[in-house]
Write an enzyme that holds these catalytic residues in place. Structure first.
Site, mmCIF file in Angstrom:
data_model
loop_
_atom_site.group_PDB
_atom_site.id
_atom_site.type_symbol
_atom_site.label_atom_id
_atom_site.label_comp_id
_atom_site.label_asym_id
_atom_site.label_seq_id
_atom_site.Cartn_x
_atom_site.Cartn_y
_atom_site.Cartn_z
ATOM 1 N N GLU A 2 110.174 128.556 -12.880
ATOM 2 C CA GLU A 2 110.280 129.313 -14.203
ATOM 3 C C GLU A 2 109.038 128.801 -15.048
ATOM 4 O O GLU A 2 108.918 129.548 -16.001
ATOM 5 C CB GLU A 2 111.592 129.050 -14.766
ATOM 6 C CG GLU A 2 112.813 129.681 -14.364
ATOM 7 C CD GLU A 2 114.327 129.400 -14.776
ATOM 8 O OE1 GLU A 2 115.051 130.125 -14.471
ATOM 9 O OE2 GLU A 2 114.212 128.213 -15.508
ATOM 10 N N ASP A 43 119.675 138.183 -10.684
ATOM 11 C CA ASP A 43 120.857 138.688 -10.199
ATOM 12 C C ASP A 43 121.891 139.401 -11.119
ATOM 13 O O ASP A 43 121.564 139.493 -12.291
ATOM 14 C CB ASP A 43 121.480 137.637 -9.530
ATOM 15 C CG ASP A 43 122.081 136.645 -10.764
ATOM 16 O OD1 ASP A 43 123.074 136.609 -11.252
ATOM 17 O OD2 ASP A 43 121.290 135.688 -11.034
#
EC number: 3.2.2.9
Length: 233
Positions: free
Chosen positions: A12, A201
């Site tokens: 990230e 997701d």
């Protein structure tokens, strides 16, 4: 101006770190700080580790040691709202904890005692983000959405987890594991903050497969959006 940017995982923060022409790495209590410039702005980039405690520890160290004037959280999230797709970006105007319950003492579900029930993203930064991303996503198959992000110390994928979160937060847009803790520390230090996450997701029973497959896409989307925002700050 020093801008603090926080991501939980190496994936990230990697793109942002790699965009720094030169980097100074500082490790404090397991939290990894990278000091340099991104988009011409002085940035302290933190890889905090996963979960609320790691996020709060790292954000506190950042606030105390580096004195950022703004804190931005980057990374991935599980989509909870209808119509969200992998790669979409969520800009949070409100944050709450999804696993705090002291309602027996008169507090709202999700509210830490003596703290707000919701943490509000900075209105000026939100407006900038809205203006930028409307244009940025105009030619893209993905989109930016705005709304409530709920933080839990759990990876959300089971129907019973969904039911609990939706019962108390019917307008939830996305879930993740650090943002409200970052927001609480920023609130306590009186530092403006903004949460920008990309959907990796859909927080369902396929979530683990989707997360592993799309974490790099989500990280890229979130980091790219932050770089675009930095150009205007």
């Amino acid at each position: 101006m020093t801008i603090g940017i926080i991501g939980a995982m190496e994936e990230e923060v990697e793109l942002l770190k790699n965009s720094m022409p030169s980097v100074e790495e500082i490790v404090i209590g397991g939290a990894k700080f990278y000091v340099g410039e991104v988009a011409g702005k002085e940035v302290v980039l933190l890889e905090s580790g996963i979960g609320k405690v790691n996020a709060a520890l790292g954000t506190t160290l950042m606030a105390d040691r580096f004195k950022p004037e703004v804190i931005i959280n980057t990374g991935s999230a599980g989509g909870m709202a209808e119509g969200l797709a992998v790669g979409d970006v969520i800009i949070s105007d409100r944050l709450a904890y999804g696993d705090v319950d002291v309602t027996e003492f008169g507090y709202t579900y999700g509210q830490v005692p003596r703290m707000p029930a919701f943490y509000q993203g900075d209105a000026v930064l939100l407006k900038k983000a809205e203006t930028i991303y409307r244009e940025y996503f105009a030619a893209s198959e993905n989109k930016a959405v705005y709304g409530l992000v709920v933080t839990n110390d759990s990876f959300i994928m089971r129907p019973d987890q969904h039911e609990t979160i939706r019962t108390f937060f019917p307008d939830v847009k996305a879930v993740e594991m650090e943002a409200a803790a970052i927001a609480q520390v920023a609130y306590q230090f009186d530092i403006p903050f903004l949460i920008i996450r990309a959907i990796s997701d859909l927080a369902n029973q396929e979530a683990t497969i989707s997360f592993d497959e799309f974490i790099h896409l989500a990280a890229k989307q979130s980091a790219t959006c932050i770089i675009e925002l930095l150009k205007t700050i």
